[in-house]
Design a protein around this motif. Structure first.
Motif, PDB file in Angstrom:
ATOM      1  N   ILE A 196     152.985 113.971 122.226  1.00 32.20           N
ATOM      2  CA  ILE A 196     153.491 115.347 122.321  1.00 32.20           C
ATOM      3  C   ILE A 196     152.351 116.328 122.084  1.00 32.20           C
ATOM      4  CG2 ILE A 196     155.174 117.011 121.431  1.00 32.20           C
ATOM      5  CD1 ILE A 196     156.765 114.582 120.333  1.00 32.20           C
ATOM      6  N   TYR A 197     151.535 116.043 121.067  1.00 31.27           N
ATOM      7  CA  TYR A 197     150.417 116.933 120.750  1.00 31.27           C
ATOM      8  C   TYR A 197     149.364 116.915 121.860  1.00 31.27           C
ATOM      9  CZ  TYR A 197     152.696 116.818 116.215  1.00 31.27           C
ATOM     10  OH  TYR A 197     153.637 116.895 115.198  1.00 31.27           O
ATOM     11  N   ALA A 198     149.223 115.772 122.531  1.00 28.79           N
ATOM     12  CA  ALA A 198     148.291 115.705 123.662  1.00 28.79           C
ATOM     13  C   ALA A 198     148.783 116.572 124.821  1.00 28.79           C
ATOM     14  CB  ALA A 198     148.112 114.264 124.117  1.00 28.79           C
ATOM     15  N   ILE A 199     150.097 116.598 125.030  1.00 31.06           N
ATOM     16  CA  ILE A 199     150.661 117.498 126.053  1.00 31.06           C
ATOM     17  C   ILE A 199     150.358 118.942 125.679  1.00 31.06           C
ATOM     18  CG2 ILE A 199     152.809 118.399 127.046  1.00 31.06           C
ATOM     19  CD1 ILE A 199     153.901 115.570 127.079  1.00 31.06           C
ATOM     20  N   ALA A 200     150.522 119.265 124.395  1.00 29.25           N
ATOM     21  CA  ALA A 200     150.211 120.627 123.926  1.00 29.25           C
ATOM     22  C   ALA A 200     148.746 120.965 124.196  1.00 29.25           C
ATOM     23  CB  ALA A 200     150.530 120.754 122.441  1.00 29.25           C
ATOM     24  N   ALA A 201     147.853 120.008 123.919  1.00 32.92           N
ATOM     25  CA  ALA A 201     146.430 120.232 124.167  1.00 32.92           C
ATOM     26  C   ALA A 201     146.167 120.452 125.654  1.00 32.92           C
ATOM     27  CB  ALA A 201     145.618 119.043 123.654  1.00 32.92           C
ATOM     28  N   GLY A 202     146.860 119.696 126.491  1.00 33.89           N
ATOM     29  CA  GLY A 202     146.706 119.857 127.931  1.00 33.89           C
ATOM     30  C   GLY A 202     147.228 121.197 128.425  1.00 33.89           C
ATOM     31  N   ILE A 203     148.375 121.608 127.899  1.00 34.45           N
ATOM     32  CA  ILE A 203     148.932 122.914 128.280  1.00 34.45           C
ATOM     33  C   ILE A 203     147.949 124.015 127.904  1.00 34.45           C
ATOM     34  CG2 ILE A 203     150.766 124.591 127.812  1.00 34.45           C
ATOM     35  CD1 ILE A 203     152.677 122.201 127.407  1.00 34.45           C
ATOM     36  N   ALA A 204     147.401 123.922 126.686  1.00 32.93           N
ATOM     37  CA  ALA A 204     146.435 124.931 126.230  1.00 32.93           C
ATOM     38  C   ALA A 204     145.234 124.999 127.167  1.00 32.93           C
ATOM     39  CB  ALA A 204     145.984 124.606 124.801  1.00 32.93           C
ATOM     40  N   HIS A 205     144.737 123.853 127.571  1.00 33.96           N
ATOM     41  CA  HIS A 205     143.589 123.818 128.483  1.00 33.96           C
ATOM     42  C   HIS A 205     143.962 124.414 129.835  1.00 33.96           C
ATOM     43  CE1 HIS A 205     140.677 121.950 131.324  1.00 33.96           C
ATOM     44  NE2 HIS A 205     139.839 122.187 130.330  1.00 33.96           N
ATOM     45  N   GLY A 206     145.145 124.052 130.326  1.00 34.91           N
ATOM     46  CA  GLY A 206     145.595 124.583 131.610  1.00 34.91           C
ATOM     47  C   GLY A 206     145.778 126.092 131.591  1.00 34.91           C
ATOM     48  N   LEU A 207     146.133 126.627 130.429  1.00 38.90           N
ATOM     49  CA  LEU A 207     146.321 128.076 130.280  1.00 38.90           C
ATOM     50  C   LEU A 207     144.999 128.818 130.092  1.00 38.90           C
ATOM     51  CD1 LEU A 207     149.452 128.120 127.925  1.00 38.90           C
ATOM     52  CD2 LEU A 207     149.381 128.928 130.297  1.00 38.90           C
ATOM     53  N   GLY A 208     143.927 128.061 129.871  1.00 40.54           N
ATOM     54  CA  GLY A 208     142.619 128.699 129.732  1.00 40.54           C
ATOM     55  C   GLY A 208     142.141 128.874 128.304  1.00 40.54           C
ATOM     56  N   TYR A 209     142.860 128.298 127.335  1.00 41.38           N
ATOM     57  CA  TYR A 209     142.373 128.343 125.957  1.00 41.38           C
ATOM     58  C   TYR A 209     141.143 127.449 125.837  1.00 41.38           C
ATOM     59  CZ  TYR A 209     146.713 130.622 124.418  1.00 41.38           C
ATOM     60  OH  TYR A 209     147.753 131.505 124.238  1.00 41.38           O
ATOM     61  N   GLY A 210     140.198 127.846 124.989  1.00 45.39           N
ATOM     62  CA  GLY A 210     138.944 127.115 124.876  1.00 45.39           C
ATOM     63  C   GLY A 210     138.914 126.096 123.745  1.00 45.39           C
ATOM     64  N   ASP A 211     137.722 125.571 123.493  1.00 46.65           N
ATOM     65  CA  ASP A 211     137.543 124.542 122.477  1.00 46.65           C
ATOM     66  C   ASP A 211     137.873 125.044 121.071  1.00 46.65           C
ATOM     67  OD1 ASP A 211     136.734 122.829 124.456  1.00 46.65           O
ATOM     68  OD2 ASP A 211     134.591 123.033 124.060  1.00 46.65           O
ATOM     69  N   ASN A 212     137.603 126.299 120.812  1.00 53.22           N
ATOM     70  CA  ASN A 212     137.878 126.834 119.475  1.00 53.22           C
ATOM     71  C   ASN A 212     139.365 126.730 119.151  1.00 53.22           C
ATOM     72  OD1 ASN A 212     135.194 127.480 119.278  1.00 53.22           O
ATOM     73  ND2 ASN A 212     135.454 129.642 119.776  1.00 53.22           N
ATOM     74  N   PHE A 213     140.200 127.132 120.085  1.00 54.26           N
ATOM     75  CA  PHE A 213     141.647 127.041 119.861  1.00 54.26           C
ATOM     76  C   PHE A 213     142.098 125.585 119.817  1.00 54.26           C
ATOM     77  CE2 PHE A 213     146.009 126.643 121.531  1.00 54.26           C
ATOM     78  CZ  PHE A 213     146.681 127.343 120.530  1.00 54.26           C
ATOM     79  N   GLN A 214     141.504 124.748 120.695  1.00 45.02           N
ATOM     80  CA  GLN A 214     141.884 123.331 120.726  1.00 45.02           C
ATOM     81  C   GLN A 214     141.663 122.684 119.358  1.00 45.02           C
ATOM     82  OE1 GLN A 214     143.177 121.446 123.136  1.00 45.02           O
ATOM     83  NE2 GLN A 214     142.672 122.309 125.113  1.00 45.02           N
TER      84      GLN A 214
END
Length: 331
Positions: A196-214
């Motif tokens: 589930i958390y990996a999906i969240a990480a993927g969504i964040a990346h797809g939305l354009g959030y960077g490494d700092n937020f990840q």
């Protein structure tokens, strides 16, 4: 228990294929159940799985292949299930052989949708297999890296340490190291939640959030996982161990992570249906998100990341809006 047990793997996907490869390093014969007879015929002729990690080659003389699940249950002392959680019950319903004397290990990272239970609990409560005969195989470990024989670590969890040790010895090799644990409930929930958390990480990346937020997202994820597991099964465990934090990190960051890939597509604007159609493999986190959310309605743990993924996948909420709200709830 026999120190040279007969072992069978149930499943035809990438993780099942990787486990068979690991076992073939040590065993003269490995049982392998696949429901697809054409895939079995292909392996016998071409010495690799046509559909998953096809770079892993087999000596077919070591393989006892069958599309008859009852034949394979009869054959083996240790049964390793690596079937996607959404299809487990349908396969188990085919079994007519007595399972009471079998040792069952789950390599499934999800919850059985029909019972709402992790696989080990399902075997115990629904199929009456003694808890000491149930175990879990967990990462951090991607099937693709096993195929490439890159150094990987596995945790084998079972209340009966001797059984975990026997299986660990059967799986270990120069590129696979194993560790024993008695936390079968915690490690299995961790294996489910990290998707589930990996999906969240993927969504964040797809939305354009960077490494700092990840990095903040992953830090919050491990703390959320700790709260969730502690509420369900309180015991002494170190959440920073490989079976928990390590598995979360590799699934959240790796290019091989199908759950991260699925989330990335959702973040980029794919619908759930279109993302699933484009992927050739199942993202277990999709099913896990619903199961974890419903389970937490009873336990009332603070799980803003699970809630966010559930809202996007099952309530059709806008990922951009949901994640903007999530940034205010994590730190």
């Amino acid at each position: 228990m026999n120190k040279n047990p007969k072992i069978a793997v149930f499943g035809g996907g990438s993780w099942a294929t990787a486990i068979v490869k690991m076992l073939c390093e040590n065993l003269e014969q490995v049982g392998w159940y696949m429901r697809n007879q054409s895939a079995i015929d292909y392996i016998k002729e071409n010495e690799h799985n046509p559909n998953y990690i096809s770079s892993a080659e087999f000596n077919v003389n070591q393989l006892n292949l069958s599309s008859d699940i009852n034949k394979m249950v009869k054959y083996a002392d240790i049964l390793i299930f690596a079937i996607p959680s959404a299809f487990v019950k349908a396969e188990l319903d085919k079994i007519k052989v007595d399972l009471s004397s079998k040792i069952v290990f789950s390599a499934i990272k999800g919850i059985i949708p029909e019972s709402g239970l992790i696989v080990g609990e399902h075997f115990n409560k629904k199929l009456n297999i003694p808890i000491e005969n149930i175990g879990v195989i967990t990462g951090p470990c991607h099937a693709e890296e096993v195929a490439m024989e890159r150094l990987s670590y596995l945790t084998i969890a079972c209340q009966d340490e001797a059984k975990a040790k026997i299986l660990g010895d059967c799986i270990s090799s120069n590129y696979i190291k194993t560790k024993i644990s008695d936390d079968i409930i915690g490690t299995e929930y961790a294996a489910m939640l990290k998707n589930i958390y990996a999906i969240a990480a993927g969504i964040a990346h797809g939305l354009g959030y960077g490494d700092n937020f990840q990095s903040v997202l992953m830090s919050n994820s491990i703390r959320e996982m700790k709260r969730f597991i502690k509420k369900i099964h309180k015991m002494k465990r170190n959440i920073n161990n490989s079976a928990y934090l390590g598995d979360l990190l590799v699934t959240g960051y790796s290019i091989f992570s199908r759950n991260r890939m699925f989330g990335n597509m959702i973040g980029k604007g794919y619908t759930v249906k279109s993302a699933m159609m484009e992927m050739s493999m199942i993202a277990e986190g999709y099913y896990a998100a619903k199961s974890a959310y419903l389970l937490n309605e009873k336990n009332n743990v603070n799980t803003p990341i699970i809630n966010a993924v559930y809202q996007i996948l099952y309530e059709n909420k806008n990922p951009k809006t949901v994640f903007k709200n999530l940034t205010e709830l994590i730190d």
